[in-house]
Design an enzyme around this catalytic site. Structure first.
Site, mmCIF file in Angstrom:
data_model
loop_
_atom_site.group_PDB
_atom_site.id
_atom_site.type_symbol
_atom_site.label_atom_id
_atom_site.label_comp_id
_atom_site.label_asym_id
_atom_site.label_seq_id
_atom_site.Cartn_x
_atom_site.Cartn_y
_atom_site.Cartn_z
ATOM 1 C CG HIS A 134 -2.038 -0.980 1.031
ATOM 2 N ND1 HIS A 134 -2.808 -1.434 2.145
ATOM 3 C CD2 HIS A 134 -2.409 -1.620 -0.064
ATOM 4 C CE1 HIS A 134 -3.542 -2.328 1.615
ATOM 5 N NE2 HIS A 134 -3.513 -2.440 0.354
ATOM 6 C CB CYS A 164 8.839 15.331 -10.144
ATOM 7 S SG CYS A 164 8.870 15.956 -11.819
HETATM 8 C C1 BV8 Z 1 -8.377 -2.501 -4.939
HETATM 9 C C2 BV8 Z 1 -2.720 3.317 2.516
HETATM 10 C C3 BV8 Z 1 -8.445 -3.700 -7.165
HETATM 11 C C4 BV8 Z 1 -3.526 4.439 2.702
HETATM 12 C C5 BV8 Z 1 -4.437 1.668 2.530
HETATM 13 C C6 BV8 Z 1 -15.347 0.398 -3.741
HETATM 14 C C7 BV8 Z 1 -14.494 0.897 -5.055
HETATM 15 C C8 BV8 Z 1 -13.305 0.541 -5.051
HETATM 16 C C9 BV8 Z 1 -12.778 -0.205 -4.300
HETATM 17 C C10 BV8 Z 1 -13.680 -0.971 -3.349
HETATM 18 C C11 BV8 Z 1 -14.808 -0.691 -3.246
HETATM 19 N N1 BV8 Z 1 -15.483 -1.641 -1.986
HETATM 20 C C12 BV8 Z 1 -14.337 -2.361 -1.671
HETATM 21 C C13 BV8 Z 1 -13.070 -2.090 -2.523
HETATM 22 C C14 BV8 Z 1 -11.921 -2.614 -2.190
HETATM 23 C C15 BV8 Z 1 -11.074 -1.508 -1.368
HETATM 24 C C16 BV8 Z 1 -11.521 -1.956 0.083
HETATM 25 O O1 BV8 Z 1 -11.102 -3.028 0.605
HETATM 26 N N2 BV8 Z 1 -12.331 -1.327 0.862
HETATM 27 C C17 BV8 Z 1 -12.700 -1.583 2.275
HETATM 28 C C18 BV8 Z 1 -12.941 -0.234 2.877
HETATM 29 C C19 BV8 Z 1 -13.917 -2.414 2.216
HETATM 30 N N3 BV8 Z 1 -9.696 -2.022 -1.443
HETATM 31 C C20 BV8 Z 1 -9.105 -1.054 -2.292
HETATM 32 O O2 BV8 Z 1 -9.562 -0.221 -3.023
HETATM 33 C C21 BV8 Z 1 -7.744 -1.738 -2.755
HETATM 34 N N4 BV8 Z 1 -7.445 -1.669 -4.225
HETATM 35 O O3 BV8 Z 1 -9.148 -3.321 -4.651
HETATM 36 O O4 BV8 Z 1 -7.964 -2.634 -6.224
HETATM 37 C C22 BV8 Z 1 -7.454 -4.680 -7.050
HETATM 38 C C23 BV8 Z 1 -7.734 -5.893 -6.571
HETATM 39 C C24 BV8 Z 1 -6.773 -6.874 -6.608
HETATM 40 C C25 BV8 Z 1 -5.529 -7.037 -7.315
HETATM 41 C C26 BV8 Z 1 -5.529 -5.629 -8.144
HETATM 42 C C27 BV8 Z 1 -6.311 -4.447 -7.919
HETATM 43 C C28 BV8 Z 1 -6.713 -0.644 -2.146
HETATM 44 C C29 BV8 Z 1 -6.727 -0.683 -0.786
HETATM 45 C C30 BV8 Z 1 -5.642 0.212 -0.233
HETATM 46 C C31 BV8 Z 1 -6.147 1.188 0.717
HETATM 47 N N5 BV8 Z 1 -4.959 1.980 1.331
HETATM 48 N N6 BV8 Z 1 -3.398 2.158 3.146
HETATM 49 C C32 BV8 Z 1 -3.052 4.840 4.288
HETATM 50 O O5 BV8 Z 1 -2.308 4.222 4.816
HETATM 51 O O6 BV8 Z 1 -3.539 6.023 4.684
HETATM 52 S S1 BV8 Z 1 -5.633 0.586 3.364
HETATM 53 C C33 BV8 Z 1 -5.161 0.914 4.999
HETATM 54 O O7 BV8 Z 1 -6.149 0.499 5.874
HETATM 55 C C34 BV8 Z 1 -4.030 -0.223 5.562
HETATM 56 O O8 BV8 Z 1 -3.114 -0.198 4.565
HETATM 57 C C35 BV8 Z 1 -4.655 -1.414 5.814
HETATM 58 O O9 BV8 Z 1 -4.587 -2.136 4.589
HETATM 59 C C36 BV8 Z 1 -5.992 -0.918 6.208
HETATM 60 C C37 BV8 Z 1 -6.040 -0.942 7.581
HETATM 61 O O10 BV8 Z 1 -6.259 -2.299 8.100
HETATM 62 P P1 BV8 Z 1 -5.386 -2.803 9.232
HETATM 63 O O11 BV8 Z 1 -3.800 -2.825 8.824
HETATM 64 O O12 BV8 Z 1 -5.760 -4.035 9.608
HETATM 65 O O13 BV8 Z 1 -5.574 -1.762 10.219
HETATM 66 P P2 BV8 Z 1 -6.858 -1.822 11.349
HETATM 67 O O14 BV8 Z 1 -6.497 -0.440 12.418
HETATM 68 O O15 BV8 Z 1 -8.019 -1.836 10.499
HETATM 69 O O16 BV8 Z 1 -6.985 -3.108 12.321
HETATM 70 C C38 BV8 Z 1 -5.800 -3.320 13.268
HETATM 71 C C39 BV8 Z 1 -5.833 -4.540 13.874
HETATM 72 O O17 BV8 Z 1 -4.478 -4.697 14.744
HETATM 73 C C40 BV8 Z 1 -6.884 -4.655 14.713
HETATM 74 O O18 BV8 Z 1 -7.517 -5.890 14.419
HETATM 75 C C41 BV8 Z 1 -6.356 -4.683 16.081
HETATM 76 O O19 BV8 Z 1 -7.252 -5.526 16.903
HETATM 77 C C42 BV8 Z 1 -5.059 -5.110 16.092
HETATM 78 N N7 BV8 Z 1 -3.961 -4.885 17.032
HETATM 79 C C43 BV8 Z 1 -4.043 -3.461 17.414
HETATM 80 N N8 BV8 Z 1 -2.880 -3.493 18.508
HETATM 81 C C44 BV8 Z 1 -2.254 -4.510 18.392
HETATM 82 C C45 BV8 Z 1 -3.160 -5.375 17.341
HETATM 83 N N9 BV8 Z 1 -2.585 -6.689 17.044
HETATM 84 C C46 BV8 Z 1 -1.522 -7.098 17.716
HETATM 85 N N10 BV8 Z 1 -0.807 -6.439 18.815
HETATM 86 C C47 BV8 Z 1 -1.400 -5.202 18.919
HETATM 87 N N11 BV8 Z 1 -0.650 -4.502 19.760
#
Ligand code: BV8
Length: 253
Positions: free
Chosen positions: A127, A157
Site C-alpha cells: 500500500h 519532481c
Molecule cells: C483494490 C494506504 C483492485 C493508505 C490503505 C469500492 C470501490 C473501489 C474499491 C473497493 C470498493 N469496495 C471495496 C473495495 C476494495 C477496497 C476495500 O477493501 N475497501 C474496504 C474499505 C472495504 N480496496 C481497495 O480499494 C484496494 N484496491 O481493490 O484494487 C485490485 C484488487 C486486486 C488486485 C488488483 C487490483 C486498495 C486498498 C488500499 C487502501 N490503502 N493504506 C493509508 O495508509 O492511509 S488501506 C489501510 O487500511 C491499511 O494499509 C490497511 O490495509 C487497512 C487497515 O487495516 P489494518 O492494517 O488491518 O489496520 P486496522 O486499524 O483496521 O486493524 C488493526 C488491527 O490490529 C486490529 O484488528 C487490532 O485488533 C489489531 N491490533 C491493535 N493493536 C495490536 C493489534 N494486534 C496485535 N498487537 C497489537 N499491539
C-alpha cells in the site's frame, strides 16, 4: 506460550509444516496492529486514524483531487511521526527470523518504515510508503526523509522536463496495490502464512489468507482481538504482537 492466548482450530486438512523448517516457505503479512506498540496509530481501533478522518476524505484519488492540502497534511502528519517512533519487539522478531530462515517473504499493508528500521530491507509495501513521494507524471518514487517537515507547499519532481507535482507514494482506496504479482506468487507457493495485526477489512490484503488456504498452506493469525476474517485461519493467537510474535517465531526456528 500460555494456552489462554491462543486457540487452535481443528486442522481440517492434513497439514503439517515440512519436516525440518529449512525448506518451509514462510510468508508474513502485517497490518497496522504490528506498529501499535511503537505508538503508530492504527485505523480502526478506538483512537484510530479513521476516528478523525473519513476514508473518502483523505485516502482516495478523489480526495486528493478535491482537497489536496487536506490529504497532503494527513500524510505529512503521519510521515513526521516516523521521526519519533521506533521498531518494537514484533518488528525485531521478524527481522531476526528473516536472518535465520531464508525461505521468508514479508508483505506489509503499513506505510511506515519500521520493518526496514528493524532490519527487514526486502519488505513488500503493497500500500505504498510514507518515506517516498511519487511524481504524478512519471510515477517514479523518490525518498524524502532528509527533513522532518515538508510544509504545505506542494513539491515538484526532478524527473520531468517540466516539473510535475509530487503526491504521497500511497495506494489509496480504488487504486491497485503494488507488486501484486509477487505477492500472489509468494502466497500461492507458501507452506505457512502468518498475518500479524490486521482487522481483515481491506481487500485484496484481507483475502490473501484464502489464497494461502487454497494453496494448502497452514494459516496463522497473531492479533489483539478476533478480526473480521478470523474463521479463515487454522490457528489464532490473541494478544499483543510484541509479546506473542517473538514466541511464535522462536518456536518455528
Ligand atoms: C483494490 C494506504 C483492485 C493508505 C490503505 C469500492 C470501490 C473501489 C474499491 C473497493 C470498493 N469496495 C471495496 C473495495 C476494495 C477496497 C476495500 O477493501 N475497501 C474496504 C474499505 C472495504 N480496496 C481497495 O480499494 C484496494 N484496491 O481493490 O484494487 C485490485 C484488487 C486486486 C488486485 C488488483 C487490483 C486498495 C486498498 C488500499 C487502501 N490503502 N493504506 C493509508 O495508509 O492511509 S488501506 C489501510 O487500511 C491499511 O494499509 C490497511 O490495509 C487497512 C487497515 O487495516 P489494518 O492494517 O488491518 O489496520 P486496522 O486499524 O483496521 O486493524 C488493526 C488491527 O490490529 C486490529 O484488528 C487490532 O485488533 C489489531 N491490533 C491493535 N493493536 C495490536 C493489534 N494486534 C496485535 N498487537 C497489537 N499491539
Amino acid at each position: 506460550m500460555n494456552d489462554s492466548c491462543c486457540y487452535v482450530r481443528e486442522l481440517h486438512r492434513g497439514l503439517a509444516i515440512k519436516d525440518g523448517m529449512e525448506e518451509t516457505k514462510v510468508v508474513v503479512l502485517t497490518g497496522a496492529g504490528i506498529s501499535a506498540e511503537s505508538g503508530v496509530r492504527t485505523f480502526r481501533d478506538g483512537d484510530g486514524l479513521w476516528e478523525e478522518h473519513r476514508i473518502e476524505d483523505v485516502a482516495t484519488p478523489q480526495a486528493w483531487m478535491a482537497d489536496p492540502v487536506l490529504v497532503w497534511r494527513f500524510y505529512q502528519a503521519r510521515r513526521r511521526q516516523l521521526f519519533d517512533v521506533k521498531p518494537n519487539p514484533a518488528h525485531e522478531a521478524l527481522a531476526n527470523f528473516a536472518q535465520k530462515h531464508s525461505q521468508f517473504t514479508l508483505i506489509t499493508q503499513n506505510v511506515d518504515d519500521l520493518h526496514e528500521r528493524a532490519g527487514n530491507d526486502a519488505t513488500i509495501h503493497m500500500h505504498g510508503r510514507l518515506r517516498t513521494l511519487r511524481c504524478e507524471q512519471s510515477e517514479r518514487s523518490e525518498p524524502r526523509m532528509d527533513e522532518r517537515d515538508l510544509g504545505d507547499e506542494f513539491l515538484m519532481c526532478k524527473c520531468c522536463a517540466t516539473p510535475q507535482r509530487l503526491r504521497p507514494d500511497i495506494v489509496w482506496f480504488g487504486e491497485t496495490p503494488m507488486r501484486m504479482d509477487e505477492i500472489y506468487s509468494a502466497v500461492e507457493n507458501c507452506d505457512l502464512f502468518i498475518v500479524v495485526g490486521s482487522s481483515g477489512h481491506v481487500y485484496p490484503a484481507a483475502g490473501l489468507v484464502n489464497v494461502a488456504n487454497t494453496a494448502g498452506a497452514k494459516t496463522m493469525l497473531v492479533n489483539l482481538e478476533a478480526p473480521a476474517n478470523a474463521d479463515s485461519f487454522d490457528e489464532i493467537h490473541l494478544g499483543k504482537a510484541g509479546e506473542i510474535l517473538p514466541e511464535v517465531l522462536g518456536l518455528l526456528l
